[in-house]
Design an enzyme around this catalytic site. Structure first.
Site, short mmCIF file in Angstrom:
data_model
loop_
_atom_site.label_atom_id
_atom_site.label_comp_id
_atom_site.label_asym_id
_atom_site.label_seq_id
_atom_site.Cartn_x
_atom_site.Cartn_y
_atom_site.Cartn_z
N LYS A 100 -80.29 40.61 -23.92
CA LYS A 100 -80.36 40.39 -25.07
C LYS A 100 -79.84 40.77 -25.75
CE LYS A 100 -76.30 37.58 -27.25
NZ LYS A 100 -75.67 39.18 -28.21
N LYS A 124 -87.97 39.83 -30.77
CA LYS A 124 -86.97 39.25 -31.70
C LYS A 124 -86.76 37.98 -31.61
CE LYS A 124 -84.87 42.46 -33.60
NZ LYS A 124 -83.45 43.70 -33.83
N LYS A 136 -80.91 46.68 -24.29
CA LYS A 136 -80.70 47.53 -25.22
C LYS A 136 -79.43 47.95 -24.22
CE LYS A 136 -79.78 47.77 -30.28
NZ LYS A 136 -80.16 46.93 -30.83
N THR A 193 -77.13 39.72 -40.23
CA THR A 193 -78.16 40.67 -40.12
C THR A 193 -78.89 40.91 -42.16
OG1 THR A 193 -77.11 41.19 -38.42
CG2 THR A 193 -79.12 42.62 -39.42
N ASN A 225 -73.02 47.77 -42.30
CA ASN A 225 -72.85 46.16 -42.31
C ASN A 225 -73.99 45.49 -42.96
OD1 ASN A 225 -73.87 44.28 -39.89
ND2 ASN A 225 -71.85 43.78 -40.95
N SER A 355 -75.77 35.08 -33.33
CA SER A 355 -74.75 35.06 -31.66
C SER A 355 -75.29 33.85 -30.67
CB SER A 355 -75.51 36.76 -31.25
OG SER A 355 -75.34 38.09 -31.53
N1 LIG Z 1 -75.63 45.54 -37.64
C1 LIG Z 1 -76.61 44.45 -37.07
O1 LIG Z 1 -76.11 43.09 -37.08
C2 LIG Z 1 -77.62 44.93 -36.84
C3 LIG Z 1 -78.60 46.08 -37.29
N2 LIG Z 1 -79.65 46.21 -36.62
C4 LIG Z 1 -80.33 47.74 -37.94
O2 LIG Z 1 -79.83 47.85 -39.28
C5 LIG Z 1 -79.31 49.48 -39.54
C6 LIG Z 1 -78.18 48.98 -39.68
O3 LIG Z 1 -77.66 48.61 -38.86
P1 LIG Z 1 -75.58 48.85 -39.35
O4 LIG Z 1 -75.42 48.57 -40.95
O5 LIG Z 1 -75.61 47.41 -38.65
O6 LIG Z 1 -74.95 49.93 -38.90
P2 LIG Z 1 -73.75 51.33 -39.91
O7 LIG Z 1 -73.00 51.55 -38.53
O8 LIG Z 1 -73.38 49.55 -40.22
O9 LIG Z 1 -74.49 51.83 -40.75
C7 LIG Z 1 -75.33 52.08 -41.26
C8 LIG Z 1 -75.75 52.75 -42.73
O10 LIG Z 1 -76.34 54.25 -42.51
C9 LIG Z 1 -75.83 55.13 -42.65
N3 LIG Z 1 -76.98 56.63 -42.36
C10 LIG Z 1 -76.76 57.42 -42.04
N4 LIG Z 1 -78.08 58.03 -41.89
C11 LIG Z 1 -78.41 57.86 -43.05
C12 LIG Z 1 -79.04 58.40 -44.10
N5 LIG Z 1 -80.00 60.04 -43.09
N6 LIG Z 1 -79.80 58.00 -44.63
C13 LIG Z 1 -79.43 57.12 -45.97
N7 LIG Z 1 -78.37 56.31 -45.31
C14 LIG Z 1 -77.57 56.55 -43.21
C15 LIG Z 1 -74.98 55.48 -42.86
O11 LIG Z 1 -73.59 55.45 -44.19
C16 LIG Z 1 -74.21 53.87 -42.86
O12 LIG Z 1 -74.11 52.89 -44.12
C17 LIG Z 1 -79.62 49.72 -37.52
O13 LIG Z 1 -81.16 50.38 -37.89
C18 LIG Z 1 -79.60 48.60 -36.82
O14 LIG Z 1 -80.02 48.77 -35.66
C19 LIG Z 1 -80.30 45.29 -36.98
C20 LIG Z 1 -79.99 44.38 -36.07
C21 LIG Z 1 -78.47 43.45 -36.02
O1 LIG Z 2 -76.14 40.03 -31.92
C1 LIG Z 2 -76.71 40.74 -30.93
O2 LIG Z 2 -76.79 40.51 -30.00
C2 LIG Z 2 -76.94 42.35 -31.21
C3 LIG Z 2 -78.49 42.18 -32.16
C4 LIG Z 2 -79.29 43.48 -31.74
O3 LIG Z 2 -78.77 44.63 -31.37
C5 LIG Z 2 -80.49 43.65 -33.48
O4 LIG Z 2 -81.13 42.94 -33.32
O5 LIG Z 2 -80.90 45.15 -32.97
#
Ligand SMILES: NC(=O)C1=CN([C@@H]2O[C@H](COP(=O)(O)OP(=O)(O)OC[C@H]3O[C@@H](n4cnc5c(N)ncnc54)[C@H](O)[C@@H]3O)[C@@H](O)[C@H]2O)C=CC1
Ligand SMILES: O=C(O)CCC(=O)C(=O)O
Length: 421
Positions: A100, A124, A136, A193, A225, A355
């Site tokens: 997953k 995790k 992944k 998250t 997000n 999920s």
């Molecule tokens: N969305 C999810 O359900 C999950 C996300 N994550 C992790 O959380 C983190 C964020 O994920 P999301 O919010 O989904 O991504 P996203 O793409 O929705 O948001 C990423 C944010 O980071 C910003 N960003 C990019 N480069 C930057 C920088 N140099 N300085 C400051 N901000 C910057 C972007 O502008 C955006 O606001 C990632 O590391 C992801 O792997 C982990 C588990 C689950």
């Molecule tokens: O919702 C999922 O299964 C993916 C979550 C994920 O990719 C992460 O935790 O980094």
């Protein structure tokens, strides 16, 4: 259209012998760890292995991914010309359940990056006691340079190459998670998250005798997000969000109530840049590391808390909402400075947990209410915190090592019980 597809590919579980595709809701992810991070993750795993009394052969078994695939993905661009992209899929471990994990689109995505993220998924899911393994996917692509239609084609190509599942199983909505709520998705996945991160912050503050998040100050790096949901929920609970950054810049407000998060979200939802937000003070993007606060939440990228950042960061706690934001050497500096780190494999596990809950609902052919999903998420985040905390206390190690010890025990037990022949 693509919005629906990107949600539809969400994230996939697969069984042994069947390659599978996963996604992460949004395919516009700016988030990716920089090169060379598999070894960082392995450093943390080895530290936890050293605490546990496990057969030495286990180190290689738990670190080595079960399968890695690299493929060329060729699509016709909108102008009719073909273009090739590289795609990766790492299936790290499925001793505890089907592989997953999400799908990452980024210009710097590579096999090493995906390898490390797949491994983090295994630990995790184990920490949260979700019956999945870890995997992944990733595609090296700058999504900003592609149209929605081109991204859709690329995603479909990836799915076509890697996902054999539906061919064997027929219609089975539970295999893909992160689906829209009107297409067998779960309520609460979008916020999961960020919400899980806030449950984690509450548990951590309470355990350290700090009381609730109300009146604590926060700086959040990344306002997509995860960061935006965490910021919104913290503000609703009386937390003071002093600074927020994204790829475009950083907003800072030192006033008694900090940034008006709903107002900032309205600004962003209108399509305006964070760097154009007219309230508070505009800082350079990386000046977020200089903001004095109680809790710093990296929620953007991997590898951002490097040695120099760890030396200067001015917070009492770090809460890793992003995957792999802290390098091992920076982690040691933070330990020396007495700054506890709430580790990624715990903090951001709310996503995969919901999920899992989506998968459960699909199996039941039933939809839970948002409250039911959020309650389940809270219970699981609370239980996982307790296990991580207890193990860290028992072994006298940081929370990250405590978290990995819990996960490793579970993964190794499943591996040994299932046997090797
Ligand atoms: N969305 C999810 O359900 C999950 C996300 N994550 C992790 O959380 C983190 C964020 O994920 P999301 O919010 O989904 O991504 P996203 O793409 O929705 O948001 C990423 C944010 O980071 C910003 N960003 C990019 N480069 C930057 C920088 N140099 N300085 C400051 N901000 C910057 C972007 O502008 C955006 O606001 C990632 O590391 C992801 O792997 C982990 C588990 C689950
Ligand atoms: O919702 C999922 O299964 C993916 C979550 C994920 O990719 C992460 O935790 O980094």
């Amino acid at each position: 259209m693509f919005g629906a597809l990107s949600k539809a590919v969400g994230s996939v579980c697969s069984r042994q012998g069947q390659a599978a595709v996963t996604g992460l809701g949004s395919v516009t992810g700016h988030q990716v760890r920089r090169a060379g991070h598999a070894e960082n993750t392995n450093t943390f795993i080895r530290e936890a292995l050293a605490v546990l009394d496990l057969p030495p052969a286990m180190e290689k078994i738990v670190i080595t991914p079960q399968r890695e695939m690299t493929v060329e993905l060729i699509i016709n661009r909108d102008d009719g010309k073909p273009e090739s992209f590289m795609g990766y899929r790492v299936q790290h471990d499925n001793a505890r359940g089907p592989f997953k994990g999400g799908l990452r689109f980024h210009k710097d995505a590579d096999l090493d990056d995906v390898r490390s993220l797949a491994s983090l998924m295994s630990f995790k899911t184990a920490l949260l006691d979700v019956p999945f393994g870890g995997a992944k996917g990733g595609i090296t692509v700058d999504t900003k340079a592609l149209s929605e239609h081109e991204i859709e084609k690329l995603t479909r190509k990836f799915v076509q190459i890697f996902d054999e599942y539906s061919k064997f199983e027929g219609y089975s909505p539970g295999v893909v998670t992160g689906k829209p709520t009107w297409l067998h998705g779960s309520h609460g996945r979008e916020s999961a998250t960020g919400r899980g991160t806030v449950f984690g912050i509450k548990n951590m503050l309470q355990a350290f005798g700090e009381g609730p998040p109300a009146d604590k100050t926060f700086a959040i790096q990344g306002f997509g997000n995860v960061g935006a949901w965490a910021g919104r929920l913290l503000a609703e609970q009386g937390g003071i969000v002093k600074a927020v950054s994204d790829a475009s810049g950083c907003v800072y407000d030192d006033g008694p109530s900090g940034i008006d998060v709903p107002k900032l979200l309205r600004h962003l939802h209108r399509g305006d840049d964070l760097s154009k937000y007219p309230h508070g003070q505009q800082l350079l993007r990386d000046e977020i590391f200089d903001v004095k606060c109680d809790v710093f939440v990296p929620a953007a990228l991997g590898g951002v808390i490097t040695d120099p950042v760890a030396r200067k960061i001015s917070c009492k706690y770090i809460v890793e909402a992003a995957n792999g934001p802290t390098t091992p050497s920076a982690d040691l500096i933070l330990r020396d400075r007495g700054i506890p780190v709430l580790p990624d494999i715990y903090t951001n596990a709310g996503g995969v947990t919901v999920s899992f809950l989506e998968w459960v609902q699909n199996l039941q052919n039933f939809k839970w209410t948002t409250e039911q999903v959020n309650d389940q998420l809270k219970t699981r985040m609370d239980e996982a915190f307790q296990s991580m905390w207890d193990s860290s206390q028992e072994h006298g190690v940081p929370l990250r090592t405590g978290a990995f010890t819990v996960s490793l025990r579970r993964v190794v037990r499943a591996t040994v019980n299932r046997g090797f022949n």
